[in-house]
Design a protein around this motif. Structure first.
Motif, PDB file in Angstrom:
ATOM      1  N   ASN A  59      -7.831  -3.048  -0.724  1.00  0.00           N
ATOM      2  CA  ASN A  59      -7.257  -3.924   0.298  1.00  0.00           C
ATOM      3  C   ASN A  59      -5.763  -3.678   0.430  1.00  0.00           C
ATOM      4  O   ASN A  59      -5.188  -3.807   1.511  1.00  0.00           O
ATOM      5  N   ASP A  60      -5.123  -3.331  -0.656  1.00  0.00           N
ATOM      6  CA  ASP A  60      -3.688  -3.060  -0.675  1.00  0.00           C
ATOM      7  C   ASP A  60      -3.475  -1.604  -1.064  1.00  0.00           C
ATOM      8  O   ASP A  60      -3.775  -1.190  -2.187  1.00  0.00           O
ATOM      9  N   ASP A  61      -2.963  -0.807  -0.111  1.00  0.00           N
ATOM     10  CA  ASP A  61      -2.754   0.619  -0.372  1.00  0.00           C
ATOM     11  C   ASP A  61      -1.831   0.875  -1.557  1.00  0.00           C
ATOM     12  O   ASP A  61      -1.864   1.958  -2.149  1.00  0.00           O
ATOM     13  N   HIS A  62      -1.014  -0.116  -1.911  1.00  0.00           N
ATOM     14  CA  HIS A  62      -0.074   0.103  -3.011  1.00  0.00           C
ATOM     15  C   HIS A  62      -0.796   0.323  -4.343  1.00  0.00           C
ATOM     16  O   HIS A  62      -0.215   0.884  -5.281  1.00  0.00           O
ATOM     17  N   LYS A  63      -2.045  -0.116  -4.441  1.00  0.00           N
ATOM     18  CA  LYS A  63      -2.806   0.125  -5.674  1.00  0.00           C
ATOM     19  C   LYS A  63      -3.011   1.620  -5.909  1.00  0.00           C
ATOM     20  O   LYS A  63      -3.208   2.064  -7.043  1.00  0.00           O
ATOM     21  N   LEU A  64      -2.966   2.399  -4.831  1.00  0.00           N
ATOM     22  CA  LEU A  64      -3.112   3.847  -4.976  1.00  0.00           C
ATOM     23  C   LEU A  64      -1.959   4.451  -5.784  1.00  0.00           C
ATOM     24  O   LEU A  64      -2.110   5.519  -6.380  1.00  0.00           O
ATOM     25  N   MET A  65      -0.818   3.774  -5.794  1.00  0.00           N
ATOM     26  CA  MET A  65       0.339   4.286  -6.532  1.00  0.00           C
ATOM     27  C   MET A  65      -0.004   4.453  -8.010  1.00  0.00           C
ATOM     28  O   MET A  65       0.314   5.468  -8.629  1.00  0.00           O
ATOM     29  N   ASP A  66      -0.666   3.432  -8.582  1.00  0.00           N
ATOM     30  CA  ASP A  66      -1.012   3.488 -10.000  1.00  0.00           C
ATOM     31  C   ASP A  66      -2.255   4.332 -10.242  1.00  0.00           C
ATOM     32  O   ASP A  66      -2.316   5.121 -11.193  1.00  0.00           O
ATOM     33  N   VAL A  67      -3.245   4.154  -9.378  1.00  0.00           N
ATOM     34  CA  VAL A  67      -4.523   4.835  -9.574  1.00  0.00           C
ATOM     35  C   VAL A  67      -4.371   6.354  -9.468  1.00  0.00           C
ATOM     36  O   VAL A  67      -4.971   7.114 -10.237  1.00  0.00           O
ATOM     37  N   LEU A  68      -3.548   6.799  -8.514  1.00  0.00           N
ATOM     38  CA  LEU A  68      -3.381   8.242  -8.295  1.00  0.00           C
ATOM     39  C   LEU A  68      -2.079   8.784  -8.887  1.00  0.00           C
ATOM     40  O   LEU A  68      -1.845   9.987  -8.858  1.00  0.00           O
ATOM     41  N   ASN A  69      -1.223   7.856  -9.362  1.00  0.00           N
ATOM     42  CA  ASN A  69       0.082   8.238  -9.910  1.00  0.00           C
ATOM     43  C   ASN A  69       0.920   8.990  -8.864  1.00  0.00           C
ATOM     44  O   ASN A  69       1.408  10.095  -9.090  1.00  0.00           O
ATOM     45  N   ILE A  70       1.093   8.344  -7.706  1.00  0.00           N
ATOM     46  CA  ILE A  70       1.913   8.911  -6.634  1.00  0.00           C
ATOM     47  C   ILE A  70       2.938   7.871  -6.193  1.00  0.00           C
ATOM     48  O   ILE A  70       2.817   6.693  -6.507  1.00  0.00           O
ATOM     49  N   GLY A  71       3.940   8.305  -5.428  1.00  0.00           N
ATOM     50  CA  GLY A  71       5.033   7.437  -5.018  1.00  0.00           C
ATOM     51  C   GLY A  71       4.674   6.517  -3.870  1.00  0.00           C
ATOM     52  O   GLY A  71       3.688   6.713  -3.153  1.00  0.00           O
ATOM     53  N   HIS A  72       5.532   5.510  -3.685  1.00  0.00           N
ATOM     54  CA  HIS A  72       5.306   4.503  -2.650  1.00  0.00           C
ATOM     55  C   HIS A  72       5.219   5.101  -1.250  1.00  0.00           C
ATOM     56  O   HIS A  72       4.366   4.743  -0.443  1.00  0.00           O
ATOM     57  N   ASP A  73       6.109   6.045  -0.955  1.00  0.00           N
ATOM     58  CA  ASP A  73       6.136   6.618   0.392  1.00  0.00           C
ATOM     59  C   ASP A  73       4.890   7.446   0.696  1.00  0.00           C
ATOM     60  O   ASP A  73       4.585   7.704   1.864  1.00  0.00           O
ATOM     61  N   ASP A  74       4.183   7.874  -0.351  1.00  0.00           N
ATOM     62  CA  ASP A  74       3.016   8.734  -0.139  1.00  0.00           C
ATOM     63  C   ASP A  74       1.725   7.966   0.093  1.00  0.00           C
ATOM     64  O   ASP A  74       0.728   8.546   0.521  1.00  0.00           O
ATOM     65  N   VAL A  75       1.713   6.654  -0.200  1.00  0.00           N
ATOM     66  CA  VAL A  75       0.434   5.927  -0.123  1.00  0.00           C
ATOM     67  C   VAL A  75       0.129   5.418   1.273  1.00  0.00           C
ATOM     68  O   VAL A  75      -1.036   5.193   1.616  1.00  0.00           O
ATOM     69  N   HIS A  76       1.153   5.228   2.091  1.00  0.00           N
ATOM     70  CA  HIS A  76       0.920   4.631   3.409  1.00  0.00           C
ATOM     71  C   HIS A  76       0.186   5.609   4.336  1.00  0.00           C
ATOM     72  O   HIS A  76       0.645   6.719   4.574  1.00  0.00           O
ATOM     73  N   GLY A  77      -0.966   5.149   4.799  1.00  0.00           N
ATOM     74  CA  GLY A  77      -1.753   5.976   5.703  1.00  0.00           C
ATOM     75  C   GLY A  77      -2.398   7.164   5.028  1.00  0.00           C
ATOM     76  O   GLY A  77      -2.874   8.078   5.715  1.00  0.00           O
TER      77      GLY A  77
END
Length: 444
Positions: free
Chosen positions: A214-232
């Protein structure tokens, strides 16, 4: 000695310092006389070296040193006496044909003057002050997580409802390779959940990042990527399962309540929920206050208009480092630091207009409170005043610590002032919406 000032414009001035021989001659003679007393030169007894020889060997260096000392002292005194509010430090104007062989000297210094402006804290703003609440959805989820955390862990052969799944997310093209433990209840994509259900250790599942949470920001931890990379982010990732974790949830009984909150502090599920809500909302309030402070700061920087002596500051930046930098590098550094400088000036103006000061007792009390909090975290709930004050004294003997603590106290004073005077709209939100607001994704 004569000091005059020519105001080039409202932000720039040139100070001229005229130094006459009478201003420095006695001091130069005194230094050279001391040199003569201690000079050791072959062919002469100690203290009997001719003054002409001392003058020839050391005269120019002593003259330069004493005139420069005189310049610094007189210029600093002038700035204080004239109550000039300057930015950076005075910059000496380079004179190519400067002659040290004369008796009288003239030196010029460029000044960057602080601008005059006003700060309107009562102006209309678009700033929102958030009141973050812990809603039932969050509280029930937190209780479920506590039951899982304190429950019994059971290794499973295949994925079933309520299990956690550990494994590696990977996408070679994006350089993603990160092991994590996944709570299936966090997944928003029901197709993804269905594709994982029934799988065993070693199975590989292909998932799509778009809509996975529901919140794309969870991808930051799950995939270990930066904030700017998770949007879209819309890519396929593989998930290789290496562990299936089941739980037998802990019973919500007095034993668990005592373990979590201390003996008899909580005696029912309702009281547990109330305690979790209280603790969570206290933390939320701190985060909301920080966002409010940041948002007001941003508003003031954008809305408080004044000019800066930009060209002077770029020149000054070139001279402040250990190594000289180019004009282009100085211009880049100025652009990077301009907003921070503007807020420093705005903050100073607010502090002056509202008489915001920090007393020694305030700083001492604040430090004492922090130390008591830290001691409580390590089980020292009732330290003696003597122990606390001993630690306070050691902390406040460190100038770096005093500076850091002073900034925290002043930030609190600024926050209190902003809450009182800034016209902000209050909005109640749950924590999920607050996180969206933090990243500029929640519409007001």
């Amino acid at each position: 000695m004569n000091i005059t000032r020519n105001n080039v414009d409202a932000l720039n001035a040139v100070v001229t310092v005229e130094v006459n021989k009478s201003d420095y001659a006695d001091k130069v003679q005194e230094v050279l006389t001391n040199y003569r007393k201690n000079a050791s030169i072959p062919g002469f007894r100690k203290g009997a070296v001719p003054m002409s020889l001392i003058q020839k060997q050391y005269g120019k260096a002593v003259l330069l040193d004493e005139v420069n000392k005189l310049l610094q002292d007189s210029l600093n005194n002038y700035l204080v006496e004239e109550k000039l509010d300057i930015l950076g430090n005075p910059l000496p104007k380079v004179t190519e044909d400067f002659n040290w062989d004369t008796d009288d000297f003239k030196f010029e210094f460029e000044l960057g003057l602080a601008p005059e402006f006003s700060v309107d804290l009562a102006a209309k703003t678009s700033v929102v002050k958030y009141n973050v609440v812990a809603d039932d959805t969050m509280l029930n989820g937190q209780i479920a997580r506590i039951q899982k955390q304190y429950g019994k862990v059971v290794a499973k052969d295949k994925v079933e409802e309520g299990n956690d799944v550990a494994g590696i997310f990977a996408n070679e093209e994006r350089g993603i390779n990160n092991r994590t433990t996944l709570d299936l209840e966090d997944l928003a994509d029901k197709k993804a959940v269905k594709s994982i259900m029934g799988k065993k250790v070693g199975d590989v599942v292909t998932l799509k990042t778009k809509g996975l949470f529901n919140d794309d920001h969870k991808l930051m931890d799950v995939l270990n990527i930066g904030h700017d990379d998770v949007h879209g982010l819309d890519i396929e990732i593989t998930f290789t399962i290496d562990e299936v974790i089941g739980y037998e949830p802990a019973t919500l009984d007095q034993e668990l309540f005592d373990r979590l909150f201390g003996p008899k502090a909580v005696t029912s599920v309702d009281e547990m929920k109330a305690k979790i809500k209280e603790d969570a909302e206290r933390q939320f309030a701190q985060q909301a206050d920080q966002k409010f402070l940041n948002d007001v700061t941003e508003f003031l920087v954008e809305s408080t208009k004044f000019d800066l002596p930009a060209e002077f500051l770029k020149k000054w930046i070139q001279t402040t480092g250990e190594n000289p930098i180019s004009e282009e590098e100085a211009a880049t550094e100025y652009e990077r630091s301009e907003k921070g400088l503007r807020y420093q000036l705005i903050e100073g103006k607010i502090m002056k207009d509202n008489n915001l000061q920090i007393t020694f007792d305030e700083l001492k009390d604040y430090t004492s409170g922090l130390i008591k909090q830290q001691m409580a975290q390590f089980g020292q709930m009732d330290p003696t005043d003597e122990d606390v004050q001993g630690i306070v004294a050691r902390v406040m003997s460190n100038q770096d610590e005093v500076r850091r603590l002073s900034e925290q106290v002043m930030n609190q004073k600024m926050l209190d002032l902003f809450k009182d005077k800034v016209k902000a709209k209050t909005k109640e939100v749950n924590y999920e919406d607050f996180v969206k607001a933090m990243y500029g994704e929640l519409k007001h």
